[in-house]
Write a protein that holds these residues in place. Sequence first.
Motif, PDB file in Angstrom:
ATOM      1  N   ARG A   1       0.820  -1.227   0.000  1.00 33.88           N
ATOM      2  CA  ARG A   1       0.000   0.000   0.000  1.00 33.88           C
ATOM      3  C   ARG A   1       0.850   1.271   0.000  1.00 33.88           C
ATOM      4  N   GLU A   2       1.902   1.251  -0.759  1.00 33.75           N
ATOM      5  CA  GLU A   2       2.773   2.414  -0.908  1.00 33.75           C
ATOM      6  C   GLU A   2       3.490   2.806   0.382  1.00 33.75           C
ATOM      7  N   GLN A   3       3.399   1.973   1.412  1.00 36.68           N
ATOM      8  CA  GLN A   3       4.091   2.311   2.655  1.00 36.68           C
ATOM      9  C   GLN A   3       5.559   1.931   2.545  1.00 36.68           C
ATOM     10  N   ARG A   4       6.411   2.757   3.144  1.00 35.26           N
ATOM     11  CA  ARG A   4       7.837   2.487   3.114  1.00 35.26           C
ATOM     12  C   ARG A   4       8.174   1.513   4.229  1.00 35.26           C
ATOM     13  N   ILE A   5       8.647   0.338   3.858  1.00 32.55           N
ATOM     14  CA  ILE A   5       8.996  -0.687   4.834  1.00 32.55           C
ATOM     15  C   ILE A   5      10.416  -1.154   4.561  1.00 32.55           C
ATOM     16  N   ASP A   6      11.039  -1.730   5.591  1.00 33.55           N
ATOM     17  CA  ASP A   6      12.397  -2.243   5.439  1.00 33.55           C
ATOM     18  C   ASP A   6      12.424  -3.682   4.943  1.00 33.55           C
ATOM     19  N   GLY A   7      11.365  -4.441   5.223  1.00 36.23           N
ATOM     20  CA  GLY A   7      11.358  -5.840   4.832  1.00 36.23           C
ATOM     21  C   GLY A   7       9.963  -6.418   4.833  1.00 36.23           C
TER      22      GLY A   7
ATOM     23  N   THR B   1      10.118  -5.985  -9.115  1.00 30.95           N
ATOM     24  CA  THR B   1      10.978  -4.813  -9.258  1.00 30.95           C
ATOM     25  C   THR B   1      11.274  -4.145  -7.920  1.00 30.95           C
ATOM     26  N   ASP B   2      10.434  -4.388  -6.907  1.00 32.68           N
ATOM     27  CA  ASP B   2      10.668  -3.807  -5.588  1.00 32.68           C
ATOM     28  C   ASP B   2      11.909  -4.448  -4.968  1.00 32.68           C
ATOM     29  N   THR B   3      12.775  -3.658  -4.389  1.00 26.13           N
ATOM     30  CA  THR B   3      14.033  -4.165  -3.830  1.00 26.13           C
ATOM     31  C   THR B   3      13.977  -4.367  -2.316  1.00 26.13           C
ATOM     32  N   THR B   4      12.786  -4.262  -1.738  1.00 26.44           N
ATOM     33  CA  THR B   4      12.644  -4.458  -0.302  1.00 26.44           C
ATOM     34  C   THR B   4      13.060  -5.875   0.085  1.00 26.44           C
ATOM     35  N   ALA B   5      13.743  -6.021   1.223  1.00 28.63           N
ATOM     36  CA  ALA B   5      14.136  -7.340   1.725  1.00 28.63           C
ATOM     37  C   ALA B   5      12.908  -8.242   1.825  1.00 28.63           C
TER      38      ALA B   5
ATOM     39  N   GLN C   1      15.364 -12.853  11.335  1.00 26.22           N
ATOM     40  CA  GLN C   1      16.819 -12.819  11.221  1.00 26.22           C
ATOM     41  C   GLN C   1      17.248 -12.659   9.762  1.00 26.22           C
ATOM     42  N   MET C   2      16.571 -13.375   8.864  1.00 27.08           N
ATOM     43  CA  MET C   2      16.889 -13.266   7.436  1.00 27.08           C
ATOM     44  C   MET C   2      16.631 -11.861   6.911  1.00 27.08           C
ATOM     45  N   LEU C   3      15.521 -11.265   7.355  1.00 30.00           N
ATOM     46  CA  LEU C   3      15.252  -9.882   6.955  1.00 30.00           C
ATOM     47  C   LEU C   3      16.361  -8.967   7.451  1.00 30.00           C
ATOM     48  N   GLU C   4      16.741  -9.151   8.697  1.00 30.12           N
ATOM     49  CA  GLU C   4      17.774  -8.302   9.293  1.00 30.12           C
ATOM     50  C   GLU C   4      19.074  -8.389   8.501  1.00 30.12           C
ATOM     51  N   GLN C   5      19.459  -9.587   8.104  1.00 30.66           N
ATOM     52  CA  GLN C   5      20.685  -9.763   7.326  1.00 30.66           C
ATOM     53  C   GLN C   5      20.600  -9.049   5.979  1.00 30.66           C
TER      54      GLN C   5
ATOM     55  N   ILE D   1      18.599  -6.488   5.224  1.00 29.31           N
ATOM     56  CA  ILE D   1      18.548  -5.040   5.446  1.00 29.31           C
ATOM     57  C   ILE D   1      19.946  -4.493   5.667  1.00 29.31           C
ATOM     58  N   HIS D   2      20.738  -5.160   6.470  1.00 30.78           N
ATOM     59  CA  HIS D   2      22.116  -4.734   6.692  1.00 30.78           C
ATOM     60  C   HIS D   2      22.939  -4.868   5.427  1.00 30.78           C
ATOM     61  N   GLY D   3      22.653  -5.912   4.661  1.00 33.25           N
ATOM     62  CA  GLY D   3      23.384  -6.113   3.412  1.00 33.25           C
ATOM     63  C   GLY D   3      23.196  -4.977   2.442  1.00 33.25           C
ATOM     64  N   ARG D   4      22.010  -4.372   2.444  1.00 34.96           N
ATOM     65  CA  ARG D   4      21.748  -3.260   1.526  1.00 34.96           C
ATOM     66  C   ARG D   4      22.573  -2.035   1.907  1.00 34.96           C
ATOM     67  N   ARG D   5      23.096  -2.017   3.133  1.00 34.50           N
ATOM     68  CA  ARG D   5      23.940  -0.899   3.545  1.00 34.50           C
ATOM     69  C   ARG D   5      25.420  -1.265   3.443  1.00 34.50           C
ATOM     70  N   GLY D   6      25.732  -2.394   2.798  1.00 36.23           N
ATOM     71  CA  GLY D   6      27.119  -2.748   2.557  1.00 36.23           C
ATOM     72  C   GLY D   6      27.762  -3.577   3.630  1.00 36.23           C
ATOM     73  N   ILE D   7      27.015  -3.923   4.701  1.00 35.46           N
ATOM     74  CA  ILE D   7      27.608  -4.745   5.756  1.00 35.46           C
ATOM     75  C   ILE D   7      27.778  -6.177   5.271  1.00 35.46           C
TER      76      ILE D   7
END
Length: 351
Positions: A113-119, A136-140, A304-308, A310-316
Motif C-alpha cells: 500500500r505504498e508504505q515504506r517498509i524495510d522488509g 521490481t521492488d528491492t525491499t528485503a 533474522q533473514m530480513l535483518e541480514q 537489510i544490513h546487506g543493503r547498507r554494505g555490511i
Amino acid sequence: MGASLKDVAALAGVSVKTVSNVVSGSTYVAPPTREKVEQALAELDYRPNLSARNLRQGRTGVIALALPELDAPYFAELTRFVIDAATERGWTTIIEQTDGQPERERQALQGIREQRIDGLIFSPITVGADELAERTDTTALVLLGERVIDGPTHHVAIDNQRAAREVTEHLISLGHTRIAAIGRQTNPSANTAHLRLAGYKEALMAAGLPYDDTLAPPTDSYHRSDGAEIMAQLLAMDTPPQAVFCFNDLLALGAQRTAHTHGLRIPQDVAIAGFDDIEDGRYSTPTLTTVAPDKAQIARVSVQMLEQQIHGRRGIRRPDVREVTAGHRLIIRESTSSKPSAPRPPAPSSA
C-alpha cells in the motif's frame, strides 16, 4: 520534550559522541565513563528517538507480514511470534491480509500500500517463481510456506511431507488399515496439500496398504465446515474409515463434530489427527493429536533473514539466498489414543 543526547552529555560531563557510543552499545568507552553516562541516562529518563535514528540509517524500522487469512488460528499464532521477534529489534510490524487473491499478492510483492517498509515476510498462495523473478521492488523479502521452493529469495518452511508421513504412520501403528485423508486439493499450486498427501501415501505404501482416492475426497478450503462436510461423506460410505488424517486442525475439529453428531466415539470408533497444533485443539473434547510446526523458530529465522538483508543493503553483508527447514513434532493426544504419550522429539531443522 524528552532529554536529548546533549542534555545527557552535559549532566555526565562528557561529549555528545561519548553518550552516543554508550547508547549504541559501542565497546570503545572506558568503564568509569560508561557508568557516569548510564547514571545520567537513568536520571534524565532518556529515551532514544528510534524514528530519527532509522531515518539517518536509511531505514524506517517497519516491516510487513503478508498472510492469506488473519482469522486462521495458525497464522494468528505465527503473527504473534513474528511481532515478538521484530519488537526485540525495535521494529514495528504492519499486517496485510491477501485472502490468497493473485492481484493482492502481486501488490504485496511490489510494496505494501505504498508504505515504506524495510522488509517483507510473505506467505503466498498463488504467486510463484515467475512473479518473483519479475519483481521490481528491492525491499528485503522472506517467503513462508511451500508455494515457492528453491526460488530466488530466502525461504522458511517445515518438511510437510515428512510430517504427514509421521502422522499416518502413527495411525497405522494403532492397527488402523482404512485411513482417510481430508485436505486433498486439485489446484496445481496447492503445494502444501500436495506434500501432505504425498507423505500420507508414502506411509500407506510402506505399510503395504493401498491408496484409495475415495478415502481422500478433494476440498477447496481448510475451514471447520469443510472438515465437517467431508467427514459426513466418509461416514456415509459402505465401509467408513477407521481413522482420519486431516491436513490442518480446523478440518480435524470439523470432522470431530460430525463424528460426535453421528454418535461415534473418538478414538474408539474413529481416530482423528490434525496438523498445526492450534490452541483450539489443545482444549477440544477430546484433545487433538496433531503436528506442531515450530512457529517460534519460523518467525525467529524469518526476522533474522530480513535483518541480514537489510544490513546487506547498507554494505555490511548481503547473504546468499537460503532455504531453511524449521522443525516440527508429532503430539499424540486423546483423539487417537486414550493414553496420550509424550510428544516426539522435534524433527531436525536446518536453521
